[in-house]
Structures are given as structure tokens and as C-alpha cells.
Scaffold this motif. Structure first.
Motif, PDB file in Angstrom:
ATOM      1  N   TYR A 299      44.132  45.597  43.757  1.00 53.03           N
ATOM      2  CA  TYR A 299      44.276  45.691  42.290  1.00 53.03           C
ATOM      3  C   TYR A 299      43.452  44.616  41.612  1.00 53.03           C
ATOM      4  CZ  TYR A 299      46.386  45.410  37.686  1.00 53.03           C
ATOM      5  OH  TYR A 299      46.577  45.362  36.336  1.00 53.03           O
ATOM      6  N   TYR A 300      43.528  43.363  42.123  1.00 55.97           N
ATOM      7  CA  TYR A 300      42.753  42.280  41.513  1.00 55.97           C
ATOM      8  C   TYR A 300      41.243  42.506  41.679  1.00 55.97           C
ATOM      9  CZ  TYR A 300      46.901  39.459  40.545  1.00 55.97           C
ATOM     10  OH  TYR A 300      48.071  39.024  40.030  1.00 55.97           O
ATOM     11  N   LYS A 301      40.898  43.042  42.825  1.00 52.39           N
ATOM     12  CA  LYS A 301      39.473  43.324  43.046  1.00 52.39           C
ATOM     13  C   LYS A 301      38.970  44.345  42.013  1.00 52.39           C
ATOM     14  CE  LYS A 301      38.122  43.613  47.269  1.00 52.39           C
ATOM     15  NZ  LYS A 301      37.862  44.121  48.651  1.00 52.39           N
ATOM     16  N   MET A 302      39.765  45.355  41.739  1.00 52.69           N
ATOM     17  CA  MET A 302      39.379  46.381  40.761  1.00 52.69           C
ATOM     18  C   MET A 302      39.278  45.782  39.359  1.00 52.69           C
ATOM     19  SD  MET A 302      41.293  49.920  39.786  1.00 52.69           S
ATOM     20  CE  MET A 302      42.601  49.014  38.988  1.00 52.69           C
ATOM     21  N   GLU A 303      40.224  44.825  39.053  1.00 57.98           N
ATOM     22  CA  GLU A 303      40.173  44.173  37.742  1.00 57.98           C
ATOM     23  C   GLU A 303      38.911  43.334  37.609  1.00 57.98           C
ATOM     24  OE1 GLU A 303      42.072  44.267  35.075  1.00 57.98           O
ATOM     25  OE2 GLU A 303      43.362  45.830  35.898  1.00 57.98           O
ATOM     26  N   ASN A 304      38.559  42.614  38.719  1.00 54.34           N
ATOM     27  CA  ASN A 304      37.334  41.811  38.676  1.00 54.34           C
ATOM     28  C   ASN A 304      36.090  42.685  38.446  1.00 54.34           C
ATOM     29  OD1 ASN A 304      38.690  39.371  39.041  1.00 54.34           O
ATOM     30  ND2 ASN A 304      38.608  39.520  41.290  1.00 54.34           N
ATOM     31  N   ILE A 305      36.103  43.826  39.123  1.00 57.81           N
ATOM     32  CA  ILE A 305      34.945  44.735  38.957  1.00 57.81           C
ATOM     33  C   ILE A 305      34.835  45.221  37.517  1.00 57.81           C
ATOM     34  CG2 ILE A 305      34.022  46.991  39.608  1.00 57.81           C
ATOM     35  CD1 ILE A 305      35.190  46.494  42.423  1.00 57.81           C
ATOM     36  N   GLN A 306      35.992  45.575  36.942  1.00 58.02           N
ATOM     37  CA  GLN A 306      35.979  46.040  35.552  1.00 58.02           C
ATOM     38  C   GLN A 306      35.543  44.933  34.596  1.00 58.02           C
ATOM     39  OE1 GLN A 306      39.875  47.558  34.765  1.00 58.02           O
ATOM     40  NE2 GLN A 306      39.483  49.554  35.775  1.00 58.02           N
ATOM     41  N   ALA A 307      36.014  43.695  34.846  1.00 58.29           N
ATOM     42  CA  ALA A 307      35.621  42.572  33.992  1.00 58.29           C
ATOM     43  C   ALA A 307      34.134  42.297  34.109  1.00 58.29           C
ATOM     44  CB  ALA A 307      36.430  41.333  34.371  1.00 58.29           C
ATOM     45  N   ASP A 308      33.638  42.377  35.335  1.00 50.71           N
ATOM     46  CA  ASP A 308      32.202  42.160  35.549  1.00 50.71           C
ATOM     47  C   ASP A 308      31.374  43.240  34.848  1.00 50.71           C
ATOM     48  OD1 ASP A 308      29.970  40.768  36.823  1.00 50.71           O
ATOM     49  OD2 ASP A 308      29.803  42.607  38.039  1.00 50.71           O
ATOM     50  N   THR A 309      31.848  44.473  34.950  1.00 52.59           N
ATOM     51  CA  THR A 309      31.135  45.584  34.289  1.00 52.59           C
ATOM     52  C   THR A 309      31.137  45.404  32.784  1.00 52.59           C
ATOM     53  OG1 THR A 309      31.769  47.071  36.088  1.00 52.59           O
ATOM     54  CG2 THR A 309      31.024  48.070  34.031  1.00 52.59           C
ATOM     55  N   GLY A 310      32.261  44.977  32.218  1.00 54.24           N
ATOM     56  CA  GLY A 310      32.341  44.761  30.771  1.00 54.24           C
ATOM     57  C   GLY A 310      31.435  43.624  30.318  1.00 54.24           C
ATOM     58  N   MET A 311      31.352  42.564  31.154  1.00 54.69           N
ATOM     59  CA  MET A 311      30.488  41.446  30.791  1.00 54.69           C
ATOM     60  C   MET A 311      29.027  41.886  30.790  1.00 54.69           C
ATOM     61  SD  MET A 311      30.178  37.740  32.658  1.00 54.69           S
ATOM     62  CE  MET A 311      29.565  38.510  34.136  1.00 54.69           C
ATOM     63  N   GLU A 313      27.840  44.854  30.269  1.00 56.80           N
ATOM     64  CA  GLU A 313      27.588  45.725  29.123  1.00 56.80           C
ATOM     65  C   GLU A 313      27.417  44.918  27.835  1.00 56.80           C
ATOM     66  OE1 GLU A 313      30.725  48.524  28.950  1.00 56.80           O
ATOM     67  OE2 GLU A 313      29.973  49.777  30.611  1.00 56.80           O
ATOM     68  N   SER A 314      28.277  43.831  27.683  1.00 56.62           N
ATOM     69  CA  SER A 314      28.163  42.998  26.479  1.00 56.62           C
ATOM     70  C   SER A 314      26.852  42.232  26.469  1.00 56.62           C
ATOM     71  CB  SER A 314      29.346  42.036  26.386  1.00 56.62           C
ATOM     72  OG  SER A 314      29.349  41.149  27.491  1.00 56.62           O
ATOM     73  N   GLY A 318      23.856  42.638  23.698  1.00 55.22           N
ATOM     74  CA  GLY A 318      23.315  41.460  23.001  1.00 55.22           C
ATOM     75  C   GLY A 318      21.810  41.391  23.123  1.00 55.22           C
ATOM     76  N   GLY A 319      21.288  41.707  24.302  1.00 59.52           N
ATOM     77  CA  GLY A 319      19.843  41.700  24.507  1.00 59.52           C
ATOM     78  C   GLY A 319      19.125  42.741  23.652  1.00 59.52           C
ATOM     79  N   GLU A 320      19.742  43.921  23.531  1.00 59.35           N
ATOM     80  CA  GLU A 320      19.128  44.972  22.691  1.00 59.35           C
ATOM     81  C   GLU A 320      19.071  44.562  21.236  1.00 59.35           C
ATOM     82  OE1 GLU A 320      21.335  48.472  23.402  1.00 59.35           O
ATOM     83  OE2 GLU A 320      20.542  48.816  25.420  1.00 59.35           O
ATOM     84  N   LYS A 321      20.159  43.860  20.737  1.00 58.90           N
ATOM     85  CA  LYS A 321      20.161  43.411  19.363  1.00 58.90           C
ATOM     86  C   LYS A 321      19.076  42.367  19.128  1.00 58.90           C
ATOM     87  CE  LYS A 321      25.051  44.294  18.506  1.00 58.90           C
ATOM     88  NZ  LYS A 321      26.372  43.692  18.166  1.00 58.90           N
ATOM     89  N   GLY A 322      18.871  41.466  20.112  1.00 56.65           N
ATOM     90  CA  GLY A 322      17.821  40.443  19.965  1.00 56.65           C
ATOM     91  C   GLY A 322      16.438  41.065  19.914  1.00 56.65           C
TER      92      GLY A 322
END
Length: 325
Positions: A299-311, A313-314, A318-322
Motif C-alpha cells: 500500500y505504501y509503495k503504491m502511495e509513493n508511486i502516486q506521489a511521485d507521479t503527481g510531482m 506532472e506538477s 510548471g515547465g510548460e508555463k515557463g
């Protein structure tokens, strides 16, 4: 003899005298004798009984004989009983003879019984008749309307009077020829410069075929310039094309609106399905924990993957806006 008897005898005598002179036109018989026309009293009495006016027949026969024509009372009686106009036929035969026109008694009676004025026909053969056509409108090649009026000089054709077409047919054919001639011209100026060209073209078409007349000449009396039919037709066509284009544009707009509404409906349907699927995820994870198919570490591994994916994407957003700046 009393007075009443004398009156009765007088009335009978007067009635007898009246019937005698009615059945036997003595004065007409004497006139025929002095005119060297042989008509018997018996023939005149027979005319009375056949309801043929003796005066009409005898006077017509006298006129014909004086003009050098040879015919009998039987011929004139037959034509009268057939519904013909005996004096008119005699006048026509005399006029034709004086004008050296070959017209027989048989032809004259046939023309008369056909409903035509045979005397007038002979006159038109001697003195040609002028027929004025109504206004004839036609369009030249450049789209300009011309209104023409013609004078048609015709001469009666004795041989075609029976069964031949009349003046209305001549006018219709001439009008058709004028329309064709003007329509074949490249511009209206050509017609205005040479109106006699219409006459020549119309005469070449042999318009008097099958008619009771012979066309001698066709003269264009007047040519007026009318409306610009070509411009009106172009404007009408442009308006029609505009309405068609507007209708097609409205159709495309309606189709685009319908497509957009359909896409929105599909998007909402897909979003509902995603939300429904996301609602099933916690249930699936709970079931996995209960069944032992998934542990805490997983479960924690899946949460880490989701957090990494969200980071990531953000960061990428940010790069596209720059880059846009």
C-alpha cells in the motif's frame, strides 16, 4: 244575293288573287323574260313549295347571265337549300371573272359553305390585305428585351381557302418567327441597326404553308427597347444562390451544435464512469487487505508511486508555463 254573300265572294276572289300572285311571281317572270333568262312559271311555283325564295334565285341568275356566267336555277336552288349565300357567291364569281382569277362555281360554293366570305376572299386576292401583329416581346443574346410590331401583307389563296388556316395562324407564326430572329441576334443593337433582317429571316421560314393566304411581305413597323431581362435573371440567380448558401451555413451550424452537445454528453458519461470506477478502488483495496493479497508495504509503495507521479506532472506543467512566458 244579299250583302253578306257578296262580301264573302269578294273575300274569296281577293284571296285567290293573292295566292295566285304569291305562287306565281308574274312580275319576276316578266323581268326574267326581258333579261333573256329562261325560267318557267312551273319552276317558280316549285320553288315556293320547296321554300326557296324565287326572287333570290331568279335575280341572282339574271345577274350571272348578264355577267356572262352560265348556270342553272337548279344549281342556285341546291346551294340555297344547303345553307349557302347565293347572291354572295354570284358577286364573288363575277369579281373573279373580271380579275381573271380562276374560280369555278363549285369552288365558290364550297368556300361559302365552309363558312368563309368568298366575295371578301376574291377581293383580298385582288387587293392584298395588311394585318397588324400585336406587340411581340423577345430577348436578344445580350439579355436586352425588344418589343417589335410588324405589318403582314397577305393575299388570299383561293385553292387553299377550304381547309386552310386563317389569320390567327399567320399572326402566331409571324410572332414565333420574330421571337426566333431576335433571339438569334448577338446583341439588341444588331436588331435596332438592321430591323429588316427580321423580315428576311421570317419570310424564309415559309410561314404561309397550309394557310388560306400567301404572305407577300413582312414589314417591321416599330422596335422598342424593353427591360434588361439578363440583369434581372442574374440578380434573381444571385439571390437564390445566397439563400441556398445561408441555408447550408445554418445547416452546418446546427450540425456543429449538435456534435458539440453530443461530445459533452459523452464526456459527462465518461466522467460518471470514471467516478464510479474510482469509488470502487477503496472497496477493492479493502477486499485485498482482507484476503491477504495486499500488504501494508504494498500500500505504501503504491502511495509513493502516486506521489511521485503527481510531482512529475506538477513539474512538467510548471515547465510548460515557463516556456509559454
Amino acid at each position: 244575293m244579299n250583302l253578306l254573300t257578296l262580301i264573302g265572294i269578294g273575300v274569296v276572289v281577293l284571296l285567290f288573287i293573292y295566292l295566285f300572285f304569291y305562287l306565281i311571281p308574274v312580275s319576276l317572270w316578266i323581268t326574267a323574260i326581258f333579261s333573256k333568262v329562261k325560267v318557267s312559271l312551273g319552276s317558280m311555283i316549285g320553288m315556293r313549295f320547296r321554300r326557296v325564295p324565287p326572287r333570290v334565285v331568279v335575280e341572282s341568275l339574271i345577274t350571272a347571265t348578264k355577267a356572262g356566267l352560265h348556270m342553272t336555277t337548279n344549281d342556285l336552288e341546291t346551294h340555297y337549300l344547303a345553307g349557302g349565300n347565293v347572291p354572295n357567291v354570284i358577286r364573288a364569281l363575277i369579281s373573279a371573272d373580271k380579275a381573271n382569277i380562276n374560280l369555278t362555281f363549285k369552288q365558290a360554293t364550297a368556300i361559302d359553305l365552309a363558312g368563309r366570305d368568298v366575295f371578301e376572299a376574291v377581293q383580298i386576292s385582288v387587293n392584298p390585305k395588311v394585318i397588324n401583329t400585336p406587340n411581340v416581346a423577345a430577348v436578344a443574346g445580350d439579355g436586352i428585351q425588344l418589343v417589335a410590331k410588324a405589318r403582314v401583307t397577305v393575299r388570299a389563296n383561293i385553292e387553299r381557302l377550304v381547309g386552310g388556316a386563317g389569320e390567327d395562324t399567320i399572326l402566331a407564326r409571324v410572332g414565333e418567327g420574330i421571337v426566333t430572329s431576335i433571339g438569334s441576334a448577338g446583341t439588341h443593337k444588331e436588331v435596332l441597326e438592321n430591323p429588316d433582317k427580321i423580315s428576311r429571316l421570317v419570310l424564309q421560314r415559309g410561314l404561309d404553308a397550309g394557310t388560306a393566304f400567301e404572305i407577300l411581305s413582312i414589314d417591321i413597323a416599330d422596335v422598342d427597347v424593353g427591360a434588361n431581362i439578363g440583369a434581372k435573371l442574374s440578380i434573381d440567380q444571385a439571390n437564390a444562390d445566397l439563400k441556398v448558401a445561408e441555408a447550408k451555413a445554418e445547416e452546418r451550424r446546427a450540425m456543429a451544435v449538435a456534435t458539440e452537445q453530443e461530445m459533452k454528453a459523452r464526456s459527462q458519461e465518461m466522467r460518471a464512469k470514471v467516478i464510479e470506477a474510482e469509488a470502487e478502488v477503496p472497496k477493492a483495496m479493502a477486499e485485498a487487505f482482507r484476503s491477504g493479497n495486499m500488504g501494508v508495504l504494498d500500500y505504501y509503495k503504491m502511495e509513493n508511486i502516486q506521489a511521485d507521479t503527481g510531482m512529475r506532472e506538477s513539474i512538467s506543467k510548471g515547465g510548460e508555463k515557463g516556456n509559454k512566458k
